[in-house]
Design an enzyme around this catalytic site. Structure first.
Site, short mmCIF file in Angstrom:
data_model
loop_
_atom_site.label_atom_id
_atom_site.label_comp_id
_atom_site.label_asym_id
_atom_site.label_seq_id
_atom_site.Cartn_x
_atom_site.Cartn_y
_atom_site.Cartn_z
N LYS A 78 0.85 -1.19 0.00
CA LYS A 78 0.00 0.00 0.00
C LYS A 78 0.89 1.25 0.00
O LYS A 78 0.68 2.16 -0.78
CB LYS A 78 -0.91 -0.04 1.23
CG LYS A 78 -1.90 1.08 1.29
CD LYS A 78 -2.87 0.86 2.43
CE LYS A 78 -3.61 2.13 2.73
NZ LYS A 78 -4.45 2.03 3.92
N GLU A 136 10.79 -4.72 3.80
CA GLU A 136 10.89 -6.12 3.37
C GLU A 136 10.50 -6.27 1.91
O GLU A 136 11.18 -6.92 1.11
CB GLU A 136 9.95 -7.00 4.22
CG GLU A 136 10.31 -7.13 5.67
CD GLU A 136 9.69 -6.03 6.54
OE1 GLU A 136 9.32 -4.96 6.01
OE2 GLU A 136 9.59 -6.26 7.76
N GLY A 160 -4.68 -2.22 5.35
CA GLY A 160 -3.94 -3.38 4.84
C GLY A 160 -4.56 -4.70 5.22
O GLY A 160 -4.73 -5.59 4.39
N ARG A 161 -4.96 -4.85 6.49
CA ARG A 161 -5.47 -6.16 6.94
C ARG A 161 -6.92 -6.40 6.52
O ARG A 161 -7.47 -7.47 6.80
CB ARG A 161 -5.29 -6.30 8.45
CG ARG A 161 -5.80 -5.14 9.27
CD ARG A 161 -5.29 -5.18 10.70
NE ARG A 161 -5.70 -4.01 11.47
CZ ARG A 161 -5.03 -2.86 11.50
NH1 ARG A 161 -3.93 -2.72 10.79
NH2 ARG A 161 -5.46 -1.85 12.23
N GLU A 192 -3.50 -6.66 15.34
CA GLU A 192 -3.08 -5.34 14.86
C GLU A 192 -4.25 -4.34 14.97
O GLU A 192 -4.04 -3.14 15.05
CB GLU A 192 -2.58 -5.43 13.40
CG GLU A 192 -1.59 -4.32 13.06
CD GLU A 192 -0.95 -4.44 11.69
OE1 GLU A 192 -1.66 -4.28 10.68
OE2 GLU A 192 0.26 -4.70 11.61
N HIS A 218 -2.19 -33.07 19.02
CA HIS A 218 -1.00 -33.85 19.36
C HIS A 218 0.15 -32.97 19.80
O HIS A 218 1.29 -33.40 19.82
CB HIS A 218 -0.60 -34.73 18.16
CG HIS A 218 -1.71 -35.67 17.79
ND1 HIS A 218 -1.88 -36.90 18.40
CD2 HIS A 218 -2.75 -35.53 16.93
CE1 HIS A 218 -2.97 -37.48 17.91
NE2 HIS A 218 -3.52 -36.66 17.02
N LYS A 257 10.40 -0.33 13.54
CA LYS A 257 10.86 -0.04 12.18
C LYS A 257 11.89 1.08 12.21
O LYS A 257 12.93 1.00 11.56
CB LYS A 257 9.69 0.41 11.29
CG LYS A 257 8.70 -0.66 10.93
CD LYS A 257 7.69 -0.07 9.95
CE LYS A 257 6.47 -0.94 9.78
NZ LYS A 257 5.41 -0.31 9.03
O1 F6P Z 1 3.91 -2.81 9.63
C1 F6P Z 1 2.57 -3.10 9.62
C2 F6P Z 1 1.96 -2.83 8.28
O2 F6P Z 1 1.83 -1.47 8.08
C3 F6P Z 1 0.62 -3.53 8.14
O3 F6P Z 1 -0.40 -2.84 8.72
C4 F6P Z 1 0.51 -3.69 6.66
O4 F6P Z 1 -0.44 -4.64 6.32
C5 F6P Z 1 1.93 -4.10 6.33
O5 F6P Z 1 2.73 -3.35 7.21
C6 F6P Z 1 2.36 -3.90 4.91
O6 F6P Z 1 2.25 -2.57 4.51
P1 F6P Z 1 2.35 -2.16 3.00
O7 F6P Z 1 1.21 -2.79 2.27
O8 F6P Z 1 2.29 -0.67 2.98
O9 F6P Z 1 3.67 -2.66 2.45
#
Ligand code: F6P
Length: 535
Positions: free
Chosen positions: A206, A212, A267-268, A353, A384, A504
């Site tokens: 987003k 990452e 995002g979620r 979250e 188990h 972060k």
């Molecule tokens: O660090 C948390 C977060 O902001 C989440 O809320 C989100 O889903 C994820 O990182 C990924 O964010 P983006 O879609 O901006 O890469």
């Protein structure tokens, strides 16, 4: 300061809880033989049995009184109207629009977002058809055989879980992979197996600023370019889903390859948006539409069913009861479905979250505990490993059992055994085994204490007709709306996530020290010691 409007409702709930807390589910079942009829609800393909919760009819009265005092319905209307209920980010919350028919009016006040939603869906359909039909090809004319979704958090967990859950609908001749971790162990082994001429990367972020995802996207781009001697490689092998069009252009992805996300989708809550592109590629666009239709059916239920029949509201109220009145700190989620094995991980983000917070909407410390630790795994595997603690560990841990009436991968005899285990566990957790029962079953006296099960462990069972795109859409929207209701009841903003920021920022400050610079003087002794050991 507790809200004076809700204080009496909380107080009478707590007073009632004090009388009910010592009672055992055995007694509650003995007193009320019609518990199943009275404490189960249905909507579409879902049946929700909450008779094994430690409640009575009176408990429900108190909980619904709380929902009224907290004005859950009013907040739902504010969300639908497009009010900026995500007040700390000054954003509306309109994920329901992503699965609404073009004729709907969302937000209910102001300009509809539906024309744009449906225009984007049309573009997504066209793109999926081009990939599946083979008219979109790699730079050297090869058909796309592999799609790699690069994203993390909401840009990974939802799509990954749905693609896994709907493996029975997997498109032939196209494999969809998910890479989220910046650890090279995630991407490197996959790249080693892929052919750059027939691989498409879907970069989902987003913000297009997530460390990452950008690290993985840059490495993937370099890998592609290293294998391509000429031609427009990036534009044939990279598409993006983002709200940051400047950053996608800077990365080298042409605007025609970008599917835009709006800031009113969190995002979620975004798997229904272009974030779900990898789902549509995995299962085909018409199945993706069925997923949206299932979620829309649950939206309709949530927005129109009376409070007493409302599944998401009831699920939320039961959680409030377990956390704030019974004292639960964690919540187990057990889909008796291997296809739903990633569902607990998806729910961890959706719930923790959203409501893992201790500051209320007014910026005040909350008086009450909110989100518990969400965890779980597919049944019967959990039986188990950690079920021992649920049965005899002595802590109240409410559980959700999710059972499928029909198997999605039928094998003779398997499904009946799976269901028998799911039902047995919820009953064993609820009713346990007394010492007298153990003795009557012939257990030697010395072992009786070890073979006694206290029971009284509350659970809800969700019975799904089958696992298909439509029923999965209903299930996911049920949990989304549950989280919304919980947030209203706890008076927190479910749609921000400031708690993830500090780590972060600190990671960016530490990075130079891992790349050869000296450690900053202000670091704490532990981090400094570890950095020096790594240097
Ligand atoms: O660090 C948390 C977060 O902001 C989440 O809320 C989100 O889903 C994820 O990182 C990924 O964010 P983006 O879609 O901006 O890469």
């Amino acid at each position: 300061m507790p809200d004076p409007k809700t204080r009496p409702a909380w107080q009478s709930l707590f007073a009632h809880a004090a009388t009910l807390r010592p009672r055992h589910l055995r007694e509650l079942f003995a007193e009320h033989p019609r518990r199943f009829e009275d404490f189960s609800l249905g909507s579409g393909a879902l049946l929700m049995d909450f008779s094994k919760q430690r409640i009575t009819r009176e408990t429900l009265e108190h909980l619904h009184e709380l929902a009224r005092a907290c004005d859950v319905e009013g907040w739902r209307e504010r969300m639908l109207a497009g009010e900026h209920i995500n007040h700390t980010e000054d954003r509306a919350v309109l994920h329901m629009a992503l699965r609404a028919p073009a004729t709907a009016a969302l937000p209910t006040r102001g300009e509809s977002v539906l024309p744009e939603v449906h225009a984007t869906l049309a573009r997504l359909r066209e793109f999926c058809e081009a990939i599946h039909g083979g008219s979109w090809r790699g730079h050297s004319g090869d058909r796309i055989t592999d799609v790699v979704n690069l994203g993390i958090g909401g840009s990974d967990l939802g799509p990954r879980m749905v693609s896994r859950a709907l493996a029975a609908y997997q498109q032939p001749d196209l494999k969809v992979h998910y890479v989220s971790n910046m650890d090279g162990a995630d991407l490197a082994p996959l790249l080693a197996r892929l052919n750059p001429r027939s691989t498409l990367f879907v970069v989902v972020s987003k913000t297009f600023g997530t460390q990452e995802t950008l690290a993985n996207a840059r490495t993937a781009r370099a890998w592609l370019q290293a294998h391509v001697s000429r031609g427009p490689a990036v534009e044939r092998h990279f598409v993006a889903v983002s709200s940051n069009l400047e950053a996608t252009a800077e990365f080298g992805i042409p605007p025609a390859n970008v599917f835009q996300l709006r800031d009113w989708v969190g995002g979620r809550f975004s798997l229904w948006s272009p974030v779900g592109l990898s789902i549509a590629l995995a299962i085909g666009f018409h199945h993706f539409e069925a997923l949206l239709a299932g979620a829309h059916a649950m939206d309709q239920h949530f927005c129109t069913a009376p409070a007493r029949d409302n599944l998401p509201l009831t699920l939320a109220l039961l959680d409030i009861w377990n956390i704030n009145c019974i004292g639960a700190h964690s919540h187990g989620v057990f889909p008796y479905s291997q296809s739903l094995e990633l569902f607990p991980a998806y729910l961890q983000q959706l719930e923790m979250e959203s409501t893992g917070k201790s500051v209320d909407r007014q910026g005040q410390p909350m008086e009450r505990k909110s989100c518990p630790i969400i965890w779980g795994s597919a049944g019967t595997n959990g039986q188990h490993s950690f079920f021992q603690l649920l049965h005899q560990g002595g802590q109240p841990i409410p559980c959700d059992f999710i059972l499928l009436k029909e198997a999605d991968f039928p094998l003779a005899g398997h499904h009946a055994q799976l269901l028998a285990n799911g039902l047995a566990q919820s009953a064993a957790l609820a009713f346990g085994q007394t010492a007298a029962e153990a003795r009557a079953a012939g257990i030697p006296e010395a072992l009786v204490p070890y073979r006694t099960f206290p029971g009284n462990q509350p659970s809800t069972t969700l019975l799904l007709e089958r696992l298909d795109p439509g029923t999965l859409g209903q299930l996911l929207a049920l949990y989304e709306h549950k989280v919304f209701c919980q947030a209203v009841l706890w008076n927190v903003n479910a749609f921000d996530q400031w708690g993830v920021e500090l780590g972060k920022q600190m990671a960016s400050q530490l990075l130079p020290s891992l790349q050869g610079e000296s450690c900053p003087a202000h670091l704490d002794a532990s981090t400094r010691g570890l950095l020096q050991a790594l240097q």
